[in-house]
Design an enzyme around this catalytic site. Structure first.
Site, PDB file in Angstrom:
ATOM      1  N   ASP A  33       0.826  -1.207   0.000  1.00 53.75           N
ATOM      2  CA  ASP A  33       0.000   0.000   0.000  1.00 53.75           C
ATOM      3  C   ASP A  33       0.864   1.262   0.000  1.00 53.75           C
ATOM      4  O   ASP A  33       0.507   2.259  -0.606  1.00 53.75           O
ATOM      5  CB  ASP A  33      -0.927   0.004   1.232  1.00 53.75           C
ATOM      6  CG  ASP A  33      -1.956  -1.104   1.168  1.00 53.75           C
ATOM      7  OD1 ASP A  33      -2.991  -0.906   0.514  1.00 53.75           O
ATOM      8  OD2 ASP A  33      -1.714  -2.185   1.739  1.00 53.75           O
ATOM      9  N   ASP A  81       9.187 -19.482   0.191  1.00 52.41           N
ATOM     10  CA  ASP A  81       7.983 -19.399  -0.653  1.00 52.41           C
ATOM     11  C   ASP A  81       8.072 -20.309  -1.873  1.00 52.41           C
ATOM     12  O   ASP A  81       7.086 -20.488  -2.580  1.00 52.41           O
ATOM     13  CB  ASP A  81       7.726 -17.946  -1.098  1.00 52.41           C
ATOM     14  CG  ASP A  81       8.915 -17.339  -1.832  1.00 52.41           C
ATOM     15  OD1 ASP A  81      10.053 -17.549  -1.390  1.00 52.41           O
ATOM     16  OD2 ASP A  81       8.696 -16.671  -2.857  1.00 52.41           O
ATOM     17  N   ASP A 107      36.272  -9.344  14.948  1.00 54.45           N
ATOM     18  CA  ASP A 107      37.238 -10.447  15.010  1.00 54.45           C
ATOM     19  C   ASP A 107      37.134 -11.278  13.726  1.00 54.45           C
ATOM     20  O   ASP A 107      36.574 -12.368  13.711  1.00 54.45           O
ATOM     21  CB  ASP A 107      36.926 -11.303  16.257  1.00 54.45           C
ATOM     22  CG  ASP A 107      38.031 -12.284  16.578  1.00 54.45           C
ATOM     23  OD1 ASP A 107      39.110 -12.189  15.956  1.00 54.45           O
ATOM     24  OD2 ASP A 107      37.803 -13.148  17.451  1.00 54.45           O
ATOM     25  N   ASP A 109      10.624 -14.986  -3.544  1.00 54.11           N
ATOM     26  CA  ASP A 109      10.333 -13.655  -3.013  1.00 54.11           C
ATOM     27  C   ASP A 109      10.929 -13.465  -1.623  1.00 54.11           C
ATOM     28  O   ASP A 109      11.449 -12.400  -1.311  1.00 54.11           O
ATOM     29  CB  ASP A 109       8.823 -13.423  -2.958  1.00 54.11           C
ATOM     30  CG  ASP A 109       8.218 -13.382  -4.344  1.00 54.11           C
ATOM     31  OD1 ASP A 109       8.424 -12.390  -5.035  1.00 54.11           O
ATOM     32  OD2 ASP A 109       7.565 -14.378  -4.742  1.00 54.11           O
ATOM     33  N   ASN A 136       5.373 -19.630  -7.374  1.00 58.20           N
ATOM     34  CA  ASN A 136       5.134 -19.072  -8.709  1.00 58.20           C
ATOM     35  C   ASN A 136       6.414 -19.067  -9.550  1.00 58.20           C
ATOM     36  O   ASN A 136       6.492 -18.427 -10.580  1.00 58.20           O
ATOM     37  CB  ASN A 136       4.543 -17.651  -8.613  1.00 58.20           C
ATOM     38  CG  ASN A 136       5.556 -16.634  -8.099  1.00 58.20           C
ATOM     39  OD1 ASN A 136       6.594 -17.014  -7.556  1.00 58.20           O
ATOM     40  ND2 ASN A 136       5.268 -15.373  -8.269  1.00 58.20           N
ATOM     41  N   SER A 161      38.608 -21.568  17.595  1.00 54.01           N
ATOM     42  CA  SER A 161      38.554 -20.183  17.131  1.00 54.01           C
ATOM     43  C   SER A 161      38.875 -20.080  15.642  1.00 54.01           C
ATOM     44  O   SER A 161      39.736 -20.811  15.139  1.00 54.01           O
ATOM     45  CB  SER A 161      39.572 -19.339  17.883  1.00 54.01           C
ATOM     46  OG  SER A 161      39.021 -18.930  19.095  1.00 54.01           O
ATOM     47  N   HIS A 170      41.877 -12.724  15.727  1.00 56.24           N
ATOM     48  CA  HIS A 170      42.762 -13.052  16.855  1.00 56.24           C
ATOM     49  C   HIS A 170      43.587 -14.318  16.613  1.00 56.24           C
ATOM     50  O   HIS A 170      44.445 -14.669  17.416  1.00 56.24           O
ATOM     51  CB  HIS A 170      41.968 -13.119  18.183  1.00 56.24           C
ATOM     52  CG  HIS A 170      41.278 -14.417  18.460  1.00 56.24           C
ATOM     53  ND1 HIS A 170      39.922 -14.599  18.268  1.00 56.24           N
ATOM     54  CD2 HIS A 170      41.753 -15.592  18.940  1.00 56.24           C
ATOM     55  CE1 HIS A 170      39.599 -15.833  18.624  1.00 56.24           C
ATOM     56  NE2 HIS A 170      40.693 -16.451  19.029  1.00 56.24           N
ATOM     57  N   ASP A 190       5.287  -0.902   4.485  1.00 58.83           N
ATOM     58  CA  ASP A 190       4.218  -1.446   5.326  1.00 58.83           C
ATOM     59  C   ASP A 190       4.269  -2.969   5.434  1.00 58.83           C
ATOM     60  O   ASP A 190       3.459  -3.562   6.144  1.00 58.83           O
ATOM     61  CB  ASP A 190       2.840  -1.011   4.788  1.00 58.83           C
ATOM     62  CG  ASP A 190       2.650  -1.324   3.311  1.00 58.83           C
ATOM     63  OD1 ASP A 190       3.656  -1.307   2.565  1.00 58.83           O
ATOM     64  OD2 ASP A 190       1.513  -1.585   2.890  1.00 58.83           O
ATOM     65  N   GLU A 191       5.210  -3.605   4.727  1.00 57.19           N
ATOM     66  CA  GLU A 191       5.243  -5.077   4.691  1.00 57.19           C
ATOM     67  C   GLU A 191       6.569  -5.665   5.151  1.00 57.19           C
ATOM     68  O   GLU A 191       6.783  -6.863   5.038  1.00 57.19           O
ATOM     69  CB  GLU A 191       4.964  -5.558   3.244  1.00 57.19           C
ATOM     70  CG  GLU A 191       3.649  -5.064   2.661  1.00 57.19           C
ATOM     71  CD  GLU A 191       2.433  -5.480   3.474  1.00 57.19           C
ATOM     72  OE1 GLU A 191       2.433  -6.607   3.995  1.00 57.19           O
ATOM     73  OE2 GLU A 191       1.492  -4.671   3.597  1.00 57.19           O
TER      74      GLU A 191
HETATM   75  C1  4AZ Z   1      39.149 -19.646  22.831  1.00 58.78           C
HETATM   76  O1  4AZ Z   1      39.852 -19.506  23.817  1.00 58.78           O
HETATM   77  C2  4AZ Z   1      37.669 -19.810  23.017  1.00 58.78           C
HETATM   78  N1  4AZ Z   1      33.135 -21.225  24.497  1.00 58.78           N
HETATM   79  C3  4AZ Z   1      36.867 -20.040  21.924  1.00 58.78           C
HETATM   80  C4  4AZ Z   1      35.496 -20.213  22.103  1.00 58.78           C
HETATM   81  C5  4AZ Z   1      34.948 -20.119  23.346  1.00 58.78           C
HETATM   82  C6  4AZ Z   1      35.742 -19.882  24.448  1.00 58.78           C
HETATM   83  C7  4AZ Z   1      37.118 -19.728  24.276  1.00 58.78           C
HETATM   84  C8  4AZ Z   1      33.475 -20.294  23.519  1.00 58.78           C
HETATM   85  O2  4AZ Z   1      39.614 -19.675  21.708  1.00 58.78           O
END
Ligand code: 4AZ
Length: 610
Positions: free
Chosen positions: A267, A310, A456, A304, A300, A552, A408, A273-274
């Site tokens: 609209d 969908d 990170d 979307d 269709n 990590s 890190h 509005d959606e």
């Molecule tokens: C770390 O020291 C580390 N529980 C990675 C993940 C988590 C905690 C520490 C999450 O690399």
């Protein structure tokens, strides 16, 4: 059982989200946001997400909706593409300034950059006639009965009111220069009593809602019985309405009745509005991204919802054939070209990315903290980073020569000390697929903060072999990079994997994986330390599955409705490992789509909105 309960139950079955794996209702706070189901008691306020409204989303918000094929998504906004970025094949079209374009996409891209010239007709610019739209019998310029003159006709004709709705009315008003579209499809117009309707025919018009000129919509001649069958419109002007407690203010400034929000109908004209809905009313349904879409756009052949739901489970559903531009002209003599079908055809010409789809059928026969052992091919995007003599971190292959990891985990100055191990499953019993690569370049996010782990994220470019122009990584598959933060939500089940520490800080030698849920409102676990836009939390209610030291830089992946895998998070930090109320914190990759694409190139990671 009342109807409302039945609906709620059905949506549970359909989404299979109301129960966890063990069929216990999920009780853990923050795990699942219930979808709003409309009952007679549900108020309109319950349907709209107020926080989302402050973000002022429109049809150009490509974190919520797809951009048009003549646009691309940059930092969450659809912006005009340059015409040469359009696919090459197509049919000639003509614009209102008499200029002809080799494709509809090129014309629309040109119009997007310079809105003065619009679409006129498909085919060559031979017609001497112009398309024309005017309003008649209204008391002001902004309203009246809609009359059009098609390019190849010399007579003006009225538009029929069957299939005339706010969608077509918005296009008509936009075409006439009313930027906010239409107020209404009805008004009191003073038709002369002796009105002679030309040859007892009117033009039935169908628009998709994406058009900027009524000439782009499809016209079909119909017989008409009386004046009652004519379409009228009141275009929106600032003085036409004053705000009340029942009005909703669109992002473009237009005021619409609140009851018209979250009903799948655009609209506002800018779709605002959606786009911030917790539930949908009328003939519409809710995309996971909080967008209401009309039921008729389900199954269709065009996706979307950005999350794709969908167009899944459509077998047996009614699926109208995609008619091409020429097909539409040939099959119906009386119909103008179908530019909506052409728009869809253009979309189908974009290259498809091969990411997030495993080469093998998952086999998790064998039985991270609390994780299960992975087998070759289960996590083909997972890499292990070895620094000097130990596996220090994980990483994620995203295509080309590029691996994503945590900032890190790496230092630019130590680039020569890193090895990137591909297909490593078990360090004690090495599998034959293992390959070892070195790094050519390390890019650490310029705003990485080692003190609080903000941003990170880092990229490692693998070194190519001397004889190669590309990185050849036979057993790997890139994970897809998410382009929108709305692809996955709190409560979604995702998978974390890595070679990190196990329970009681025990060293691990093999790749493990575990299922975790995305957790909303994570600031409550880490007040002042959790940054919503840049970080994501995931875990289990009892903390039994978690990432830990050594994981990590590795992946938290989520699968969409088509089982395509996205790299949703990068293992970043967390208080302890495997403790309840201290979920793992991940770098929210969707927030870094533009950063990644700047470094690796758009075409490597963009599958939509390219
Ligand atoms: C770390 O020291 C580390 N529980 C990675 C993940 C988590 C905690 C520490 C999450 O690399």
């Amino acid at each position: 059982m009342k109807l409302a309960q039945v609906i709620l139950l059905l949506s549970c079955v359909y989404l299979s989200l109301c129960m966890d794996e063990d069929q216990k209702p999920l009780q853990w706070e923050g795990i699942k946001k219930p979808e709003v189901t409309l009952t007679s008691e549900t108020s309109q306020e319950d349907l709209v997400d107020q926080k989302c409204l402050t973000e002022k989303h429109t049809h150009l918000s490509c974190h919520k909706v797809f951009c048009q094929p003549w646009q691309r998504c940059i930092e969450g906004k659809c912006i005009c593409k340059l015409p040469y970025h359009c696919p090459k094949n197509g049919t000639t079209v003509c614009s209102t300034n008499g200029k002809s374009f080799p494709t509809y996409c090129q014309l629309k891209s040109f119009e997007c950059l310079r809105p003065e010239a619009k679409f006129l007709n498909s085919g060559a610019c031979t017609a001497t006639g112009q398309f024309n739209i005017s309003l008649k019998y209204g008391s002001r310029d902004s309203e009246g009965i809609v009359e059009v003159k098609l390019v190849d006709q010399d007579k003006k004709m009225f538009v029929c009111n069957n299939s005339w709705g706010i969608t077509q009315a918005n296009v008509a008003c936009l075409n006439l220069g009313f930027q906010q579209g239409a107020l209404d499809t009805q008004g009191s117009f003073h038709l002369p009593e002796d009105l002679h309707i030309n040859s007892t025919e009117c033009l039935q018009v169908h628009c998709r809602g994406f058009e900027s000129s009524l000439a782009e919509c499809t016209f079909t001649k119909k017989k008409i019985k009386s004046h009652q069958g004519l379409a009228g419109v009141v275009c929106y002007t600032q003085d036409a309405v004053s705000p009340t407690s029942d009005s909703f203010q669109c992002v473009n400034g237009k005021l619409i009745p609140k009851k018209k929000t979250c009903n799948g109908v655009n609209d506002c004209g800018d779709q605002s509005d959606e786009l911030c809905c917790k539930g949908c009313q009328g003939r519409s349904f809710l995309c996971k991204s909080g967008v209401c879409i009309l039921n008729k756009h389900k199954c269709n052949g065009e996706v979307d919802c950005i999350t794709g739901e969908d167009e899944v489970g459509c077998e047996g559903a009614y699926r109208p054939k995609l008619k091409g531009l020429r097909g539409a002209q040939e099959s119906t003599e009386n119909r103008t070209a179908n530019m909506d079908a052409e728009r869809k055809r253009i979309k189908s010409l974009f290259p498809q990315l091969a990411c997030g789809v495993k080469n093998k059928v998952p086999s998790r026969r064998k039985r991270v903290i609390g994780g299960k052992a992975a087998q070759v091919g289960d996590f083909p995007w997972q890499v292990a980073i070895r620094e000097d003599e130990k596996f220090s971190c994980g990483g994620i292959y995203i295509g080309g020569c590029w691996v994503l990891t945590a900032a890190h985990c790496v230092r630019v100055s130590k680039i020569h000390r890193y090895q990137i191990w591909i297909s490593l499953i078990d360090w004690i019993n090495p599998n034959s697929e293992i390959k070892v690569h070195t790094a050519n370049r390390i890019i650490i996010h310029e705003n990485y903060n080692g003190g609080n782990f903000q941003n990170d994220i880092a990229l490692i470019e693998l070194k190519k072999l001397k004889t190669q122009t590309n990185c050849v990584l036979p057993t790997t598959v890139p994970a897809c990079v998410p382009w929108s933060p709305y692809l996955f939500h709190p409560g979604d089940k995702c998978i974390v994997s890595g070679l990190g520490r196990e329970r009681d800080n025990q060293k691990a030698f093999s790749l493990k994986w575990g299922e975790v849920h995305l957790i909303g409102n994570c600031s409550k676990f880490y007040p002042g330390r959790f940054f919503e836009k840049e970080m994501e939390c995931a875990g289990t209610s009892d903390g039994s599955i978690d990432a830990c030291k050594g994981d990590s830089g590795g992946p938290l992946v989520c699968q969409d409705v088509k089982n395509v895998t996205y790299i949703w998070g990068i293992v970043s930090w967390g208080e302890n490992c495997g403790k309840p109320d201290s979920p793992g914190v991940y770098t929210k990759v969707a927030n870094y789509f533009d950063w990644i694409s700047q470094h690796v190139g758009r075409s490597l990671i963009s599958q939509y909105n390219v």
